[in-house]
Motif scaffolding. Structure first.
Motif, PDB file in Angstrom:
ATOM      1  N   MET A 258       0.818  -1.194   0.000  1.00 24.22           N
ATOM      2  CA  MET A 258       0.000   0.000   0.000  1.00 24.22           C
ATOM      3  C   MET A 258       0.865   1.262   0.000  1.00 24.22           C
ATOM      4  SD  MET A 258      -3.091   0.830  -0.105  1.00 24.22           S
ATOM      5  CE  MET A 258      -4.076   2.258   0.069  1.00 24.22           C
ATOM      6  N   LYS A 259       1.988   1.221   0.751  1.00 21.66           N
ATOM      7  CA  LYS A 259       2.874   2.383   0.782  1.00 21.66           C
ATOM      8  C   LYS A 259       3.427   2.689  -0.596  1.00 21.66           C
ATOM      9  CE  LYS A 259       4.684   2.280   5.462  1.00 21.66           C
ATOM     10  NZ  LYS A 259       5.892   2.104   6.267  1.00 21.66           N
ATOM     11  N   GLU A 260       3.659   1.626  -1.395  1.00 18.38           N
ATOM     12  CA  GLU A 260       4.195   1.836  -2.741  1.00 18.38           C
ATOM     13  C   GLU A 260       3.238   2.660  -3.583  1.00 18.38           C
ATOM     14  OE1 GLU A 260       5.265  -1.850  -0.863  1.00 18.38           O
ATOM     15  OE2 GLU A 260       3.497  -1.701  -2.081  1.00 18.38           O
ATOM     16  N   LYS A 261       1.971   2.323  -3.511  1.00 14.06           N
ATOM     17  CA  LYS A 261       0.956   3.026  -4.309  1.00 14.06           C
ATOM     18  C   LYS A 261       0.852   4.488  -3.889  1.00 14.06           C
ATOM     19  CE  LYS A 261      -0.434  -0.835  -6.241  1.00 14.06           C
ATOM     20  NZ  LYS A 261       0.171  -1.241  -7.450  1.00 14.06           N
ATOM     21  N   ILE A 262       0.875   4.738  -2.588  1.00  9.64           N
ATOM     22  CA  ILE A 262       0.758   6.109  -2.093  1.00  9.64           C
ATOM     23  C   ILE A 262       1.971   6.927  -2.514  1.00  9.64           C
ATOM     24  CG2 ILE A 262       0.701   7.520   0.000  1.00  9.64           C
ATOM     25  CD1 ILE A 262      -1.012   5.301   1.256  1.00  9.64           C
ATOM     26  N   SER A 263       3.165   6.351  -2.408  1.00 11.22           N
ATOM     27  CA  SER A 263       4.358   7.109  -2.805  1.00 11.22           C
ATOM     28  C   SER A 263       4.381   7.339  -4.309  1.00 11.22           C
ATOM     29  CB  SER A 263       5.625   6.388  -2.354  1.00 11.22           C
ATOM     30  OG  SER A 263       5.821   5.213  -3.081  1.00 11.22           O
TER      31      SER A 263
ATOM     32  N   LEU B 253      10.856  11.518  -4.124  1.00  7.41           N
ATOM     33  CA  LEU B 253       9.707  10.611  -4.014  1.00  7.41           C
ATOM     34  C   LEU B 253       9.841   9.419  -4.951  1.00  7.41           C
ATOM     35  CD1 LEU B 253       6.743  13.115  -3.660  1.00  7.41           C
ATOM     36  CD2 LEU B 253       7.528  11.473  -1.965  1.00  7.41           C
ATOM     37  N   LEU B 254      10.386   9.652  -6.135  1.00  7.27           N
ATOM     38  CA  LEU B 254      10.584   8.538  -7.061  1.00  7.27           C
ATOM     39  C   LEU B 254      11.635   7.571  -6.514  1.00  7.27           C
ATOM     40  CD1 LEU B 254       9.654   7.434  -9.785  1.00  7.27           C
ATOM     41  CD2 LEU B 254      11.520   8.686 -10.843  1.00  7.27           C
ATOM     42  N   ALA B 255      12.688   8.101  -5.929  1.00  9.97           N
ATOM     43  CA  ALA B 255      13.708   7.237  -5.320  1.00  9.97           C
ATOM     44  C   ALA B 255      13.121   6.454  -4.149  1.00  9.97           C
ATOM     45  CB  ALA B 255      14.892   8.085  -4.856  1.00  9.97           C
ATOM     46  N   TYR B 256      12.262   7.104  -3.357  1.00 10.55           N
ATOM     47  CA  TYR B 256      11.600   6.408  -2.247  1.00 10.55           C
ATOM     48  C   TYR B 256      10.695   5.293  -2.765  1.00 10.55           C
ATOM     49  CZ  TYR B 256       8.934   5.683   2.030  1.00 10.55           C
ATOM     50  OH  TYR B 256       8.325   5.122   3.128  1.00 10.55           O
ATOM     51  N   SER B 257      10.017   5.557  -3.883  1.00 13.83           N
ATOM     52  CA  SER B 257       9.159   4.517  -4.481  1.00 13.83           C
ATOM     53  C   SER B 257       9.996   3.328  -4.935  1.00 13.83           C
ATOM     54  CB  SER B 257       8.384   5.095  -5.665  1.00 13.83           C
ATOM     55  OG  SER B 257       7.515   6.098  -5.259  1.00 13.83           O
ATOM     56  N   PHE B 258      11.147   3.600  -5.545  1.00 18.42           N
ATOM     57  CA  PHE B 258      12.033   2.502  -5.950  1.00 18.42           C
ATOM     58  C   PHE B 258      12.511   1.729  -4.738  1.00 18.42           C
ATOM     59  CE2 PHE B 258      12.263   4.234 -10.192  1.00 18.42           C
ATOM     60  CZ  PHE B 258      12.489   3.099 -10.965  1.00 18.42           C
ATOM     61  N   TYR B 259      12.817   2.438  -3.657  1.00 21.81           N
ATOM     62  CA  TYR B 259      13.250   1.748  -2.438  1.00 21.81           C
ATOM     63  C   TYR B 259      12.147   0.839  -1.905  1.00 21.81           C
ATOM     64  CZ  TYR B 259      14.158   0.869   2.432  1.00 21.81           C
ATOM     65  OH  TYR B 259      14.306   0.254   3.639  1.00 21.81           O
TER      66      TYR B 259
ATOM     67  N   LEU C  14       1.659   7.691  -6.221  1.00 17.52           N
ATOM     68  CA  LEU C  14       0.675   8.751  -6.466  1.00 17.52           C
ATOM     69  C   LEU C  14       1.235  10.113  -6.065  1.00 17.52           C
ATOM     70  CD1 LEU C  14      -2.684   7.090  -5.400  1.00 17.52           C
ATOM     71  CD2 LEU C  14      -1.968   7.733  -7.694  1.00 17.52           C
ATOM     72  N   ALA C  15       1.947  10.165  -4.952  1.00 16.19           N
ATOM     73  CA  ALA C  15       2.568  11.421  -4.536  1.00 16.19           C
ATOM     74  C   ALA C  15       3.614  11.863  -5.547  1.00 16.19           C
ATOM     75  CB  ALA C  15       3.199  11.259  -3.152  1.00 16.19           C
ATOM     76  N   THR C  16       4.357  10.915  -6.103  1.00 17.51           N
ATOM     77  CA  THR C  16       5.349  11.238  -7.120  1.00 17.51           C
ATOM     78  C   THR C  16       4.678  11.810  -8.365  1.00 17.51           C
ATOM     79  OG1 THR C  16       6.743   9.452  -6.325  1.00 17.51           O
ATOM     80  CG2 THR C  16       7.238  10.306  -8.500  1.00 17.51           C
ATOM     81  N   LEU C  17       3.599  11.182  -8.802  1.00 15.38           N
ATOM     82  CA  LEU C  17       2.878  11.686  -9.983  1.00 15.38           C
ATOM     83  C   LEU C  17       2.294  13.072  -9.725  1.00 15.38           C
ATOM     84  CD1 LEU C  17       0.999   8.605 -11.429  1.00 15.38           C
ATOM     85  CD2 LEU C  17       2.776   9.941 -12.520  1.00 15.38           C
TER      86      LEU C  17
ATOM     87  N   LEU D  53       5.216   0.971 -10.748  1.00 13.34           N
ATOM     88  CA  LEU D  53       6.395   1.822 -10.522  1.00 13.34           C
ATOM     89  C   LEU D  53       7.013   2.240 -11.845  1.00 13.34           C
ATOM     90  CD1 LEU D  53       8.539   3.106  -8.703  1.00 13.34           C
ATOM     91  CD2 LEU D  53       9.745   0.933  -8.794  1.00 13.34           C
ATOM     92  N   TRP D  54       7.122   1.319 -12.784  1.00 18.72           N
ATOM     93  CA  TRP D  54       7.727   1.676 -14.073  1.00 18.72           C
ATOM     94  C   TRP D  54       6.822   2.571 -14.897  1.00 18.72           C
ATOM     95  CZ3 TRP D  54      12.570   1.886 -14.853  1.00 18.72           C
ATOM     96  CH2 TRP D  54      13.422   1.077 -14.113  1.00 18.72           C
ATOM     97  N   MET D  55       5.510   2.394 -14.779  1.00 15.72           N
ATOM     98  CA  MET D  55       4.596   3.323 -15.458  1.00 15.72           C
ATOM     99  C   MET D  55       4.717   4.719 -14.855  1.00 15.72           C
ATOM    100  SD  MET D  55       1.153   1.202 -16.400  1.00 15.72           S
ATOM    101  CE  MET D  55       0.787   0.605 -14.779  1.00 15.72           C
TER     102      MET D  55
END
Length: 100
Positions: free
Chosen positions: A1-6, A57-63, A8-11, A79-81
């Motif tokens: 779930m955290k991945e999706k939120i991060s 935020l993108l780096a956090y999503s990759f992490y 969305l925040a990145t977008l 993540l890649w999209m």
């Protein structure tokens, strides 16, 4: 779930960062000229900070996706999209400003 939120925040951060160029392109045909103008002014004023926030935020999503052992296939795909969309917004902004 955290991945999706991060992601969305990145977008969202990338869209606000590119708001100077993408905002009028999207909002003016919808009749939201005031929103487009406000977003353009706000985005130009804080664009450098928003670029940094987007990259962090993108780096956090990759992490969150690759730094953990349990990778879901849907998280990797989204993540890649997100990454492609963010890079597209960066390229569009840089081209519109005349840097490329």
């Amino acid at each position: 779930m955290k991945e999706k939120i991060s992601q969305l925040a990145t977008l969202f951060s990338a869209f606000v960062m590119a708001g100077c160029c993408l905002g009028p392109l999207i909002f003016i045909p919808l009749g939201l000229t005031g929103l487009a103008g406000g977003l353009a002014i706000y985005a130009l004023k804080y664009q450098t900070m928003l670029m940094i926030v987007t990259i962090v935020l993108l780096a956090y999503s990759f992490y969150l996706v690759y730094g953990r052992e349990c990778k879901k296939k849907s998280s990797v795909a989204s993540l890649w999209m997100t990454t492609v969309a963010v890079l597209g917004m960066f390229l569009y902004t840089l081209i519109e400003k005349g840097y490329l």
